[in-house]
Design an enzyme around this catalytic site. Structure first.
Site, PDB file in Angstrom:
ATOM      1  N   ASP A 163      -0.738  -4.079   4.619  1.00 33.14           N
ATOM      2  CA  ASP A 163      -1.762  -3.033   4.657  1.00 33.14           C
ATOM      3  C   ASP A 163      -1.593  -2.182   5.917  1.00 33.14           C
ATOM      4  OD1 ASP A 163      -4.449  -1.708   4.289  1.00 33.14           O
ATOM      5  OD2 ASP A 163      -4.630  -3.245   2.748  1.00 33.14           O
ATOM      6  N   HIS A 237      -8.531   0.762   6.726  1.00 30.39           N
ATOM      7  CA  HIS A 237      -8.287   0.143   5.414  1.00 30.39           C
ATOM      8  C   HIS A 237      -7.874  -1.322   5.535  1.00 30.39           C
ATOM      9  CE1 HIS A 237      -6.046  -0.343   1.546  1.00 30.39           C
ATOM     10  NE2 HIS A 237      -6.926   0.520   1.083  1.00 30.39           N
ATOM     11  N   SER A 599      -8.513  -1.025  -4.018  1.00 31.86           N
ATOM     12  CA  SER A 599      -8.125  -1.657  -2.746  1.00 31.86           C
ATOM     13  C   SER A 599      -9.142  -2.704  -2.315  1.00 31.86           C
ATOM     14  CB  SER A 599      -8.033  -0.597  -1.637  1.00 31.86           C
ATOM     15  OG  SER A 599      -6.823   0.092  -1.674  1.00 31.86           O
TER      16      SER A 599
END
Length: 817
Positions: A163, A237, A599
């Site tokens: 990620d 994220h 996600s």
């Protein structure tokens, strides 16, 4: 096998590659990688394994064979090109045999024709596939107690996150208030040091932290001042996904002085291993991702979470399943690593998935039972619904409305759009102060150059009593999520309601002969939107969640694989955020964010898989996937069929009954998944047979990508022993078999089927008794009764006399024979 034979060739005399010039290519070559090398090269003993934990990466056999492959890569490149005209970025040795290299297109053409080279593909970009859910999923009462409570849930299981990195100082990853984490010798990953603080990123909870950016640097996309050449999350994220799967339990979510509850990961005691491949401005590159996946498996992770995916299916292979990215994940699964990947955010349109292969668990996104709504009460008595995670206007009183267009200062010139309310210096404070500021929603909000957070800051700095952002037109790509703000505010998302608001405002505003406002007489009040509303009609499939059918090639022909596999919460998920994260304009500088996307759905499954792995440490990835899928539910909290958000013919969002192309096998049920009764196990050899049976796939292509040969091309893709059945082209009658294995006590199962009337579905035997550890075969027969031109949906249901319930979804499209 003799390995690669290098022949003497003329050097290609090309100019030195400048930074950012040329392209990055992924290359696979003859010879088996470490994970599948069974011997045959003189002087090198076999290294093939079934589970990664059985491999000693420091052993002489592994290190010497890996070095042998790397030397072959270097010798191949040296034989073709002059030093300085290319740059090798990575040698892939353990999961696939190949390398990533920065060369010119002419060199790539020459490389593709060299002896021993099997596959050359230009690197592709990847993208992100962008609390309350533990309670919604029943983890605190139904699952964590069986795993020793939240303080033991996921103990010693390592989840790898490919990620955007991690913000290690966040309380979701802190060890200050937890029992100390002991050493975990079987995990062999390293911790990089922060180049600024000279401190490493690990603390026991975070057990590994590395970054991969060689391809990004070679492509000229990497800016170290912005992208951080370390595992530090500059986006938000990566911290968010890690916290969803494995964040600490009971972390207070506070913003603007309000507490929105407590956040927890699915497996709060699991370890976190960080493999940063995503960067702020450009996303990432497949060759960096493949290097990260190989390193993660080599390090000894148990679970891989991929909230990333390629921008499109591969174009240089005939099958979507045959590319270095999916091949690396196949080898990871062979090594015992469970892989969860986000389905993609291309919904609600069909064939928008970015996760294709049956060895990957592809996760769709659900809306859970918590919704944030608010309303605006106008002075004429009308109540307009909207979104606003904010306090009410002071004393629940009404205040006058002023439109940003009517309070512009002379210096506002139209260089900027004052209606966005992003720049307080463009607006007249004396006219705004004490009133509700009415703003417009433009494409700037979609592109990220405008944000609700900034509107709130503008209103606050001008002394406004509150703000309204009204949507007049539909914008492609717009997503309307409630944003936590400390100023009373509301977003009106329905253009029809916006028209009512504007009509009322215009009728109530007195203007002079030139149209300038003289008095603002429209009034309104904003309700308190801080408390969520709980709905029984949950879960629902989120509008943005990518849909099936799965595709087998770049021409988007349907595949005999059901995708997505499973549904998990992915809408408005509260979790950790990096304060320096730039991914969401509304959460810049914040420690938490409420974000939507597949996600967010994938790490829910990764965390639940960690709990299953903790209970059953020797289960294969396919066994874990089977447990998740066969116990999933197709009913919502109210006992009704799950619905999916969809567009109507007039492009208005509506709800329709969901199908397996929306949710796979259904919504995850963690408690049931921990005790599935029966599992359908799949081996590496089964996956190779599946690849070899895909129509129009060249067996040489299978061998080139996987280093495994097709011993037979007979059979059908639907024969794969997966916990679903998909036949995209059914003519007449077709029989498929499934083998189930009992992972519980002796139990007798009654087997029933249900199918749309145009296709007959029969199962044999109708009942069976299965002993502990024993396996039984089930034969399913599908027959076309009538042709409709569309898919038919059904299921095989196995009900056990000890309470287990095993469900296999069936999908087929009938054709005339």
């Amino acid at each position: 096998m003799k390995g690669i034979e290098i022949v003497s060739m003329l050097f290609f005399s090309l100019p030195l590659l400048a930074f950012g010039s040329g392209e990055v290519y992924i290359v696979t070559v003859e010879g088996e990688p470490v994970v599948s090398y069974s011997g045959g090269v003189d002087g090198f003993s076999a290294t093939a394994i079934d589970l990664m934990e059985e491999m000693d990466i420091t052993s002489e056999s592994v290190t010497s064979y890996a070095l042998h492959l790397e030397k072959k890569h270097d010798a191949l490149l040296d034989s073709l090109f002059e030093v300085g005209t290319y740059k090798k970025l990575y040698s892939y040795r353990h999961l696939v045999n190949g390398f990533a290299v920065h060369i010119s297109p002419e060199q790539a053409e020459a490389l593709s024709k060299a002896p021993g080279v099997k596959y050359v593909e230009k690197d592709m970009k990847i993208k992100k596939l962008t609390t309350h859910t533990p309670q919604f999923l029943g983890l605190p009462t139904g699952v964590w107690p069986t795993r020793g409570g939240f303080d033991r849930a996921g103990e010693d299981i390592v989840i790898g996150f490919v990620d955007s990195g991690i913000y290690p100082k966040h309380p979701s990853f802190s060890t200050h208030n937890t029992e100390p984490y002991g050493p975990l010798p079987r995990y062999r990953g390293k911790c990089e040091v922060d180049p600024e603080t000279q401190r490493d990123f690990c603390n026991g909870k975070i057990i590994g932290a590395q970054h991969f950016a060689k391809a990004a640097i070679a492509a000229g996309a990497f800016n170290p001042a912005i992208d951080f050449p370390s595992p530090l999350d500059g986006d938000g994220h990566g911290s968010h996904t890690a916290a969803i799967a494995a964040g600490n339990n009971g972390i207070r979510v506070k913003m603007h002085g309000y507490e929105f509850g407590k956040a927890s990961g699915m497996a709060p005691r699991a370890r976190i291993a960080v493999y940063k491949v995503l960067y702020r401005l450009f996303g990432g590159y497949v060759s960096d991702v493949v290097a990260a996946i190989e390193q993660a498996v080599l390090d000894g992770v148990d679970i891989l979470n991929l909230s990333v995916g390629p921008n499109s299916p591969p174009t240089t292979t005939k099958a979507t399943f045959l590319n270095p990215f999916d091949a690396a994940l196949l080898s990871a699964v062979r090594a015992g690593v469970f892989v969860a990947q986000a389905a993609g955010n291309g919904g609600p349109f069909p064939k928008t998935l970015v996760s294709f292969s049956p060895w990957i668990t592809t996760v769709a996104a659900a809306i859970d039972d918590r919704r944030y709504k608010n309303n605006l009460t106008l002075g004429n008595g009308k109540i307009l619904p909207g979104l606003g995670l904010s306090p009410s206007t002071h004393g629940n009183k009404s205040f006058n409305l002023v439109s940003a267009n009517d309070v512009m200062l002379d210096l506002s010139l139209l260089k900027y759009n004052p209606l966005d309310c992003q720049r307080p210096e463009l607006l007249n404070r004396h006219k705004v102060e004490g009133n509700i500021l009415l703003c417009g929603y433009s494409f700037n909000f979609v592109s990220g150059t405008a944000s609700i957070k900034k509107v709130s800051e503008t209103a606050k700095s001008l002394g406004a009593a509150g703000f309204i952002v009204a949507v007049e037109n539909a914008y492609p790509g717009a997503k309307f999520d409630p944003v936590p703000v400390d100023t009373p505010g509301i977003l009106i998302t329905d253009a029809r309601k916006t028209k009512e608001l504007i009509d009322y405002y215009n009728c109530s505003t007195t203007r002079d002969w030139a149209g300038r406002p003289i008095s603002f007489d429209a009034t309104a009040s904003i309700a308190d939107g801080l408390a969520p509303i709980l709905h029984k009609s949950a879960p629902q499939v989120a509008l943005f969640s990518s849909r099936g059918p799965d595709v087998k090639d770049f021409s988007f022909q349907d595949a005999d694989v059901l995708k997505p596999d499973i549904l998990a919460p992915g809408y408005l998920i509260w979790a950790a955020w990096a304060p320096n994260g730039t991914d969401e304009a509304n959460y810049i500088g914040e420690g938490f964010a409420m974000v939507s996307g597949t996600s967010m759905a994938a790490p829910h499954i990764a965390g639940i898989a960690a709990l299953i792995k903790q209970k059953n440490p020797h289960w294969s990835p396919s066994a874990i996937k089977s447990a998740l899928m066969t116990t999933a539910t197709t009913l919502d909290r109210g006992g009704r069929p799950i619905l999916a958000q969809q567009y109507s013919e007039t492009e208005i969002m509506t709800l329709v009954r969901a199908t397996p192309f929306d949710y796979g096998s259904g919504a995850v049920n963690p408690k049931a998944a921990l005790d599935p009764g029966l599992i359908l196990d799949t081996t590496y050899e089964d996956y190779i047979r599946f690849l070899c049976s895909v129509p129009d796939v060249d067996p040489n292509e299978v061998r080139n990508i996987t280093s495994s040969a097709c011993n037979s091309t007979t059979g059908q893709p639907a024969d794969l022993n997966s916990p679903s059945v998909t036949i995209s082209h059914l003519e007449g009658t077709q029989t498929v078999k499934r083998t189930v294995t009992n992972v519980a006590d002796t139990e007798t199962y009654v087997i029933t089927t249900r199918m749309s009337p145009e296709i007959a579905l029969e199962a044999s035997p109708p009942a069976m008794t299965v002993l502990p550890g024993a396996s039984r075969e089930i034969t399913l027969t599908l027959t076309v009764r009538s042709v409709t031109g569309g898919y038919s949906f059904g299921e095989v249901l196995m009900k056990g006399d000890r309470g287990h319930r095993v469900r296999i979804p069936v999908v087929a499209m009938g054709f005339n024979s």
